[in-house]
Design a protein around this motif. Sequence first.
Motif, PDB file in Angstrom:
ATOM      1  N   LYS A   1      -4.046 -14.585   5.659  1.00  0.00           N
ATOM      2  CA  LYS A   1      -3.199 -14.789   4.764  1.00  0.00           C
ATOM      3  C   LYS A   1      -2.698 -13.421   4.382  1.00  0.00           C
ATOM      4  N   HIS A   2      -3.804 -12.554   4.076  1.00  0.00           N
ATOM      5  CA  HIS A   2      -3.588 -10.949   3.343  1.00  0.00           C
ATOM      6  C   HIS A   2      -3.432  -9.690   4.681  1.00  0.00           C
ATOM      7  N   ASP A   3      -3.553 -10.250   5.842  1.00  0.00           N
ATOM      8  CA  ASP A   3      -3.330  -9.303   7.056  1.00  0.00           C
ATOM      9  C   ASP A   3      -1.928  -8.761   6.775  1.00  0.00           C
ATOM     10  N   HIS A   4      -1.614  -7.590   6.408  1.00  0.00           N
ATOM     11  CA  HIS A   4      -0.280  -7.245   6.048  1.00  0.00           C
ATOM     12  C   HIS A   4       0.400  -6.519   7.059  1.00  0.00           C
ATOM     13  N   ALA A   5      -0.333  -5.792   8.031  1.00  0.00           N
ATOM     14  CA  ALA A   5       0.069  -4.841   8.816  1.00  0.00           C
ATOM     15  C   ALA A   5      -0.871  -5.002  10.356  1.00  0.00           C
ATOM     16  N   ASP A   6      -0.212  -4.681  11.186  1.00  0.00           N
ATOM     17  CA  ASP A   6      -1.006  -4.489  12.446  1.00  0.00           C
ATOM     18  C   ASP A   6      -0.373  -3.280  13.249  1.00  0.00           C
ATOM     19  N   PHE A   7      -1.364  -2.423  13.679  1.00  0.00           N
ATOM     20  CA  PHE A   7      -1.103  -1.120  14.431  1.00  0.00           C
ATOM     21  C   PHE A   7      -1.423  -1.430  15.799  1.00  0.00           C
ATOM     22  N   VAL A   8      -0.482  -1.738  16.527  1.00  0.00           N
ATOM     23  CA  VAL A   8      -0.888  -2.220  18.217  1.00  0.00           C
ATOM     24  C   VAL A   8      -0.856  -0.903  19.073  1.00  0.00           C
ATOM     25  N   PHE A   9      -1.860  -0.765  19.933  1.00  0.00           N
ATOM     26  CA  PHE A   9      -2.100   0.252  20.649  1.00  0.00           C
ATOM     27  C   PHE A   9      -1.654  -0.187  22.227  1.00  0.00           C
ATOM     28  N   ALA A  10      -1.500   0.942  22.865  1.00  0.00           N
ATOM     29  CA  ALA A  10      -1.057   0.459  24.201  1.00  0.00           C
ATOM     30  C   ALA A  10      -2.215  -0.252  25.093  1.00  0.00           C
ATOM     31  N   ASP A  11      -3.401  -0.032  24.754  1.00  0.00           N
ATOM     32  CA  ASP A  11      -4.178  -0.857  25.372  1.00  0.00           C
ATOM     33  C   ASP A  11      -4.697  -2.219  24.831  1.00  0.00           C
ATOM     34  N   ARG A  12      -3.948  -2.438  23.827  1.00  0.00           N
ATOM     35  CA  ARG A  12      -3.983  -3.729  23.214  1.00  0.00           C
ATOM     36  C   ARG A  12      -4.989  -3.636  22.187  1.00  0.00           C
ATOM     37  N   THR A  13      -5.482  -2.518  21.686  1.00  0.00           N
ATOM     38  CA  THR A  13      -6.453  -2.435  20.415  1.00  0.00           C
ATOM     39  C   THR A  13      -5.526  -2.783  19.371  1.00  0.00           C
ATOM     40  N   ILE A  14      -6.251  -3.288  18.219  1.00  0.00           N
ATOM     41  CA  ILE A  14      -5.341  -3.423  16.976  1.00  0.00           C
ATOM     42  C   ILE A  14      -5.839  -2.980  15.804  1.00  0.00           C
ATOM     43  N   LEU A  15      -5.297  -2.191  15.014  1.00  0.00           N
ATOM     44  CA  LEU A  15      -6.045  -1.734  13.571  1.00  0.00           C
ATOM     45  C   LEU A  15      -5.265  -2.570  12.736  1.00  0.00           C
ATOM     46  N   ARG A  16      -6.157  -3.505  12.036  1.00  0.00           N
ATOM     47  CA  ARG A  16      -5.217  -4.299  11.129  1.00  0.00           C
ATOM     48  C   ARG A  16      -5.611  -4.135   9.650  1.00  0.00           C
ATOM     49  N   PHE A  17      -4.794  -4.060   8.857  1.00  0.00           N
ATOM     50  CA  PHE A  17      -4.770  -3.767   7.633  1.00  0.00           C
ATOM     51  C   PHE A  17      -4.826  -5.166   6.701  1.00  0.00           C
ATOM     52  N   ASN A  18      -5.832  -5.277   5.751  1.00  0.00           N
ATOM     53  CA  ASN A  18      -5.850  -6.510   4.918  1.00  0.00           C
ATOM     54  C   ASN A  18      -5.951  -5.717   3.404  1.00  0.00           C
ATOM     55  N   ASP A  19      -5.247  -6.483   2.796  1.00  0.00           N
ATOM     56  CA  ASP A  19      -5.292  -6.209   1.183  1.00  0.00           C
ATOM     57  C   ASP A  19      -4.841  -7.248   0.294  1.00  0.00           C
ATOM     58  N   GLN A  20      -5.822  -8.109  -0.254  1.00  0.00           N
ATOM     59  CA  GLN A  20      -5.575  -9.121  -0.851  1.00  0.00           C
ATOM     60  C   GLN A  20      -4.726  -8.988  -2.370  1.00  0.00           C
ATOM     61  N   ARG A  21      -4.962  -7.904  -2.913  1.00  0.00           N
ATOM     62  CA  ARG A  21      -4.480  -7.353  -4.088  1.00  0.00           C
ATOM     63  C   ARG A  21      -3.035  -6.660  -3.983  1.00  0.00           C
ATOM     64  N   ARG A  22      -2.753  -6.098  -2.854  1.00  0.00           N
ATOM     65  CA  ARG A  22      -1.596  -5.380  -2.662  1.00  0.00           C
ATOM     66  C   ARG A  22      -1.557  -4.087  -3.453  1.00  0.00           C
ATOM     67  N   PHE A  23      -2.710  -3.467  -3.727  1.00  0.00           N
ATOM     68  CA  PHE A  23      -2.808  -2.416  -4.497  1.00  0.00           C
ATOM     69  C   PHE A  23      -2.621  -0.938  -3.507  1.00  0.00           C
ATOM     70  N   GLY A  24      -2.903  -1.305  -2.115  1.00  0.00           N
ATOM     71  CA  GLY A  24      -3.170  -0.412  -1.176  1.00  0.00           C
ATOM     72  C   GLY A  24      -1.762   0.214  -0.841  1.00  0.00           C
ATOM     73  N   ALA A  25      -1.856   1.199   0.129  1.00  0.00           N
ATOM     74  CA  ALA A  25      -0.493   1.746   0.637  1.00  0.00           C
ATOM     75  C   ALA A  25      -0.525   2.222   2.175  1.00  0.00           C
ATOM     76  N   ILE A  26       0.478   2.186   2.638  1.00  0.00           N
ATOM     77  CA  ILE A  26       0.810   2.659   4.078  1.00  0.00           C
ATOM     78  C   ILE A  26       2.347   3.458   3.999  1.00  0.00           C
ATOM     79  N   LEU A  27       1.906   4.888   4.136  1.00  0.00           N
ATOM     80  CA  LEU A  27       3.047   5.779   3.951  1.00  0.00           C
ATOM     81  C   LEU A  27       3.099   6.622   5.141  1.00  0.00           C
ATOM     82  N   TRP A  28       4.250   7.176   5.286  1.00  0.00           N
ATOM     83  CA  TRP A  28       4.502   8.437   6.492  1.00  0.00           C
ATOM     84  C   TRP A  28       5.187   9.393   5.906  1.00  0.00           C
ATOM     85  N   THR A  29       4.838  10.666   6.642  1.00  0.00           N
ATOM     86  CA  THR A  29       5.137  11.973   6.287  1.00  0.00           C
ATOM     87  C   THR A  29       5.420  12.739   7.544  1.00  0.00           C
ATOM     88  N   SER A  30       6.484  13.299   7.685  1.00  0.00           N
ATOM     89  CA  SER A  30       6.646  14.128   8.798  1.00  0.00           C
ATOM     90  C   SER A  30       6.228  15.532   8.475  1.00  0.00           C
TER      91      SER A  30
END
Length: 271
Positions: free
Chosen positions: A90-119
């Motif tokens: 239910k709280h798996d909010h994001a998957d980062f899928v790599f070319a070899d099909r490995t997945i880094l999965r982000f889970n956060d029940q309370r949604r106080f976490g963050a996923i940000l990007w900077t160049s």
Amino acid sequence: MPELPEVETTRRGIAPHILGKTFAQVIIRQPGLRWPVPDGLTVTLPGLRLEGVERRGKYLLLSTGAGTLLIHLGMSGNLRITDGQQAVLKHDHADFVFADRTILRFNDQRRFGAILWTSEPAERHVLLSGLGPEPLSDRFNAQFLLDQCLNRRGPIKNLIMDSHVVVGVGNIYASESLFMAGVHPNRPAGALDLADCLRLCEAIKTVLQWAIEQGGTTLRDFVNAEGKPGYFQQSLAVYGRAGQACLTCAEPIQQLKIGQRASYFCGACQS
């Protein structure tokens, strides 16, 4: 809340599985975290190679040649490695899928976490630019701590928990470090001398390093990259032990609120 050892445990857990791999897909199921997940991340990341998995304070930095992904676990977040065979929770909010099909999965029940990007270089990001030194670095030493304490009337516990002074010393580890150093958590920071700062600085490094080696503190919401809880809670000397006997002198552990946070200490061993 996951503290520095939990985040470092997570970093060490995920790095061997994803470092050097290429992002193939990004799946965002819930963009409404502490800050909105940036628009376009699903387009920006695919095709980029993950060149570094680092930590700054409680932020995980996943760097590529084009920029850096910043991940914060918030109060209840965790990252897991999966091959996609595990059902999405239910709280798996994001998957980062790599070319070899490995997945880094982000889970956060309370949604106080963050996923940000900077160049831009990560250290220039507004959330990182004002942070103090890493507690396990050479920069964090007795003289540095003494300089920060000078003319401060507030409690020393609040000072060492201030991320602008030193990063990653959360509530649990602050209480444990102050006990190890024999310093009362409510003592005015300005009252510490160089010898106090030396003991406290060494205690912070010892407690954090020990916690990292043990896998972090077992909190209700924390699990490591393999889904296993940390083990440091077995070794806590004062935190959460109000009314129980001090492991050093047998006097009862006391509790008080400092800065709206529960603080645990031994009135006989800490002054």
